[in-house]
Design a protein around this motif. Structure first.
Motif, short mmCIF file in Angstrom:
data_model
loop_
_atom_site.label_atom_id
_atom_site.label_comp_id
_atom_site.label_asym_id
_atom_site.label_seq_id
_atom_site.Cartn_x
_atom_site.Cartn_y
_atom_site.Cartn_z
N UNK A 129 38.27 45.27 49.34
CA UNK A 129 39.39 44.46 49.29
C UNK A 129 38.76 43.00 48.95
N UNK A 130 39.02 42.17 49.96
CA UNK A 130 38.18 40.81 49.67
C UNK A 130 36.78 40.79 50.00
N UNK A 163 32.91 37.28 53.48
CA UNK A 163 33.89 36.47 53.92
C UNK A 163 33.35 36.16 55.28
N UNK A 188 32.87 32.32 56.12
CA UNK A 188 34.12 31.98 56.92
C UNK A 188 33.65 31.39 58.65
N UNK A 246 40.60 32.85 56.62
CA UNK A 246 40.01 33.84 57.37
C UNK A 246 40.18 33.62 59.09
N UNK A 273 40.23 34.09 62.76
CA UNK A 273 39.44 35.07 63.87
C UNK A 273 39.86 34.20 65.26
N UNK A 282 44.61 43.08 47.11
CA UNK A 282 44.88 42.96 48.53
C UNK A 282 44.99 41.41 48.75
N UNK A 301 42.56 43.52 61.03
CA UNK A 301 41.70 44.78 61.54
C UNK A 301 42.39 44.54 62.99
N UNK A 340 40.89 40.07 63.62
CA UNK A 340 40.61 39.19 62.56
C UNK A 340 41.54 39.54 61.45
N UNK A 359 42.76 38.24 57.20
CA UNK A 359 42.38 37.56 55.88
C UNK A 359 43.84 37.39 55.21
N UNK A 404 45.69 35.62 51.75
CA UNK A 404 45.62 34.85 50.72
C UNK A 404 46.72 33.93 50.47
#
Lengths: 186, 330
Positions: free
Chosen positions: A170-171, A175, A179, B54, B56, B171, B176, B185, B187, B189
């Motif tokens: 995926x990404x 990251x 990140x 991202x 978290x 994606x 997760x 976490x 992600x 877009x």
């Protein structure tokens, strides 16, 4: 704490207030805990904007000065009242918000890049020592018993190479390395 | 999927959809696998330029990813948009990580790309360990998406939810989840373009790296003698995990080479690192975590064993304590 007070306070800190005006706002600050806290914050912000923040901020410093003054009966006695409020202003226990703001300022100004970044930054009444991690380091929730974040970071870089080949596609798997969030006080 | 224990059920959404899915469960699983196959292909073969966040816990970082696929293979540039301007650039030959704040560049020369089974093939082999379903539709970055759930069968692995663009099949969002359905976490877009062409200039690092400290890791530094000595093995792994690679590499801060083993069940990846610590280095044992990545370290004599992976800490612990040196071959 009115807007006018805040403006006066700001002017006082900038050295633009004289005579009765300055006495009046100082008098107000003596009675107003909130205003004293604001005074501390204004100074902190000002120093931050001028890139003057020290590597360590010791909130107990003012209290120690204050105590020293208390035990210095003769010479400073006449100025004691003024000295003690000043001391208490400076020594306003660094509330969590103030401490957080200091961290924020430091980060916003990008002070992380200087040599000083490796100096411990001391904040808060509990004298928490925050050792800034190298920025490359992923922020780990670590225990004292886990390996150094730098090492974990190297492991993560190596591990990430494989997550793209064998794991979820995926990404980019990188990251997590890029990140890493800016704030380091957990 | 209803046979799973409640703790493994990922969300209320999943529950709501459960009723609908039981009617067409088989179809849902097949559909989910099809979507994942398309996603895998799109991720590798499309050009895209996207910004994402991202998340978290309480931390949010924003990044931009530029991906180009051409005859020369995949090219990718990942740039941090918040905080320090870190960059990771990778192509078929190497991975370059640039850390401006540290004035450091890490270059990792990977082995030449090998043809490996892609996710679509693996999906079929891993359906024993995960249950796939389509939860429904949603919208991410202004685009309609499918929502696919991947639930682990058992407590040894994490679950995933994927939001896949219905048109480009890329994606657009992923989560997760731990065994209790907590999101570890995400992600997400926020904007994406799928241009016909990506100019090479977009794939160049914005920093020359001049005056930076360069750390280059080359493969092939392994020695036969060390390889014989460093014959470590894990005696326990969750069902379905198999060894994907084993390397010995030099790492900063230790003159001794570090042994690295990689295991995967097709979705989750676990790395085992074993290094001999110099006598003066402190011995560390314990857990750490960053988002979905967990680590556990323990000592075995003067060797430190660290297991890193996107699996629950309990799984890492079980793996770590099962690691031991095989008798050195003569």
């Amino acid at each position: 704490m009115s807007d006018e007070s805040l403006q006066q306070l700001s002017a006082l800190i900038d050295g633009r207030l004289e005579g009765d005006d300055s006495r009046s706002i100082i008098g107000e600050a003596i009675d107003d805990k909130e205003l004293r806290a604001t005074w501390t914050r204004y100074h902190l912000i000002g120093e931050g904007l001028r890139w003057n923040l020290p590597h360590a901020i010791d909130p107990d410093f003012a209290r120690r000065v204050s105590l020293a003054l208390e035990n210095e009966p003769a010479i400073l006695a006449p100025k004691r009242r003024r000295a003690s409020w000043l001391a208490s202003v400076v020594g306003v226990a660094m509330a969590a918000s103030v401490a957080a703001m200091a961290v924020l300022i430091i980060e916003q100004l990008g002070i992380d890049a200087g040599e000083g970044a490796q100096q411990p930054l001391v904040l808060g009444p509990a004298m928490t020592t925050l050792n800034p991690l190298p920025i490359a380091t992923v922020r780990w929730r670590t225990t004292e018993r886990s390996p150094a974040p730098e090492r974990l970071h190297s492991y993560l870089v190596n591990h990430s190479q494989y997550t793209s080949n064998f794991g979820m596609e995926g990404v980019s798997p990188y990251f997590r390395i890029v990140g890493y969030a800016a704030n380091q006080n957990q | 999927m209803m046979a799973l224990k409640p703790a493994a059920l990922m969300t209320c959404t999943a529950l709501l959809w459960g009723a609908a899915l039981s009617a067409w469960g088989e179809d849902s699983s097949a559909q989910a696998r099809k979507i994942m196959g398309q996603m895998s292909l799109a991720t590798k073969t499309l050009n895209y330029d996207a910004t994402f966040v991202y998340i978290r816990g309480n931390n949010v970082a924003s990044m931009r990813i530029i991906h180009k696929a051409d005859a020369g293979g995949e090219h990718e540039r990942l740039v941090s948009l918040s905080g320090s301007a870190k960059e990771v650039i990778r192509n078929q030959q190497e991975v370059t990580c640039i850390f401006p704040s540290d004035r450091a560049v890490m270059v990792d020369k990977r082995r030449p790309p090998q043809i490996r089974a892609g996710l679509p093939q693996r999906i079929e082999t891993i359906s024993d360990y995960y249950t796939y379903s389509v939860l429904g539709g949603d919208r991410v970055a202004g685009r309609p998406t499918w929502v696919v759930a991947i639930q682990p069968n058992g407590d040894d692995r994490f679950g995933y939810r994927l939001w896949v663009d219905t048109s480009s099949h890329l994606l657009l969002k992923s989560e997760v989840l731990d065994v209790n359905g907590n999101v570890l976490e995400q992600v997400l877009l926020t904007a994406i373009e799928v241009p016909r062409e990506i100019p090479d200039s977009l794939l160049q690092a914005s920093i020359s790296g001049q005056g930076y400290t360069w750390h280059t890791t080359k493969r092939g530094s392994r020695t036969a003698a060390y390889r014989a000595e460093a014959d470590w093995t894990a005696h326990w792994l969750p069902v379905g995990f198999s060894m994907q690679d084993r390397t010995v590499r030099a790492m900063d801060g230790n003159a001794e080479p570090v042994s690295h083993m990689v295991f995967s069940d097709g979705l989750a990846t676990v790395s085992i690192f074993v290094e001999k610590l110099p006598p003066d280095q402190p011995r560390k044992e314990g857990f750490s975590a960053s988002g979905a990545v967990h680590t556990y370290s323990r000592m075995s004599d003067d060797h430190q064993i660290t297991v890193v992976g996107e699996v629950p800490p309990a799984t890492l612990h079980k793996i770590a304590i099962s690691v031991s040196a095989r008798t050195a071959s003569p």
